[in-house]
Scaffold this motif. Sequence first.
Motif, short mmCIF file in Angstrom:
data_model
loop_
_atom_site.label_atom_id
_atom_site.label_comp_id
_atom_site.label_asym_id
_atom_site.label_seq_id
_atom_site.Cartn_x
_atom_site.Cartn_y
_atom_site.Cartn_z
N ALA A 1 1.09 54.04 48.74
CA ALA A 1 2.25 53.24 49.11
C ALA A 1 1.72 52.11 50.21
O ALA A 1 0.98 52.49 50.96
CB ALA A 1 3.22 54.32 49.55
N LYS A 2 2.53 51.09 49.93
CA LYS A 2 2.25 50.09 51.00
C LYS A 2 3.66 50.10 51.59
O LYS A 2 4.75 50.24 51.21
CB LYS A 2 1.98 48.64 50.26
CG LYS A 2 0.62 48.78 49.52
CD LYS A 2 0.17 47.31 49.01
CE LYS A 2 -0.78 47.45 47.96
NZ LYS A 2 -1.41 46.02 47.65
N PRO A 3 3.50 49.53 53.08
CA PRO A 3 4.79 49.50 53.86
C PRO A 3 6.24 49.12 53.27
O PRO A 3 7.00 49.84 53.36
CB PRO A 3 4.47 48.75 55.13
CG PRO A 3 2.90 48.90 55.13
CD PRO A 3 2.53 48.94 53.74
N LYS B 1 7.32 51.67 50.49
CA LYS B 1 7.50 53.18 51.04
C LYS B 1 8.88 53.67 51.18
O LYS B 1 8.92 54.88 50.65
CB LYS B 1 6.71 53.32 52.36
CG LYS B 1 6.25 54.60 52.58
CD LYS B 1 5.47 54.39 53.93
CE LYS B 1 6.23 54.58 55.25
NZ LYS B 1 5.38 55.09 56.46
N GLU C 1 -1.08 56.23 52.27
CA GLU C 1 -0.34 54.64 52.70
C GLU C 1 -1.63 53.66 53.17
O GLU C 1 -2.66 54.05 53.76
CB GLU C 1 0.54 54.83 53.89
CG GLU C 1 1.20 53.56 54.29
CD GLU C 1 2.15 53.69 55.44
OE1 GLU C 1 2.57 54.44 55.72
OE2 GLU C 1 2.71 52.49 55.68
#
Length: 172
Positions: free
Chosen positions: A132-134, A137, A146
Amino acid sequence: MGSGAEASVAERRPFPVSWDQFHRDCRALTWRLNAVGPFHAVVAITRGGLVPAAIVARELGLRVIDTICVASYAHDKQGELQVLKGVSEQTAALGGGTGKGLLIVDDLVDTGKTGRMVRDLLPDAHFATVYAKPKGKPLVDTFITEVSQDTWIFFPWDTGLSFQPPLKDGAA
Ligand SMILES: O=P(O)(O)OC[C@H]1O[C@H](OP(=O)(O)OP(=O)(O)O)[C@H](O)[C@@H]1O
Ligand code: HPA
Ligand SMILES: [Mg+2]
């Protein structure tokens, strides 16, 4: 960046993932999902979600596997999201029409555009990704690793072994 334009792959931090690492991360994801389930079926977001979905389904003992087929990125540039195929009537019925008890699996969330689309289609489903990227997320219920938004993840099915020049010869 800074101009609002999206960075190209070459401008991003490379994050190469091997088959071994991907398998381990999928197993780690399944440990978390096992505590959240049970689930009636797995729904893979094609194409990247097909690989983790197979591993997760194997670990959770699930044999009903459906797909939501989407097209968006042409290599690293995201275009309009197109749903080419939704879940079958049978899978939709298992999820009571809203996706309750269904497990949606994708390899990653980046901007969250794909995640938002699947959430709109199946709002009560559990959405899991390996990475996941910010920005993406908040759309995911469960993920494992992350990475920063300026990272580009290189998946093992998109890459191959190649010669790496030694550091002293200018390798990054
Ligand atoms: O959060 P987003 O910005 O929407 O990006 C995430 C999506 O992008 C990639 O798929 P892609 O559309 O490249 O297709 P593919 O799975 O067929 O490679 C990835 O597999 C996710 O599905
Ligand atoms: O970081 C990424 N790697 C591979 N495919 C992707 N699609 C969106 N973001 C990515
Ligand atoms: Mg995808």
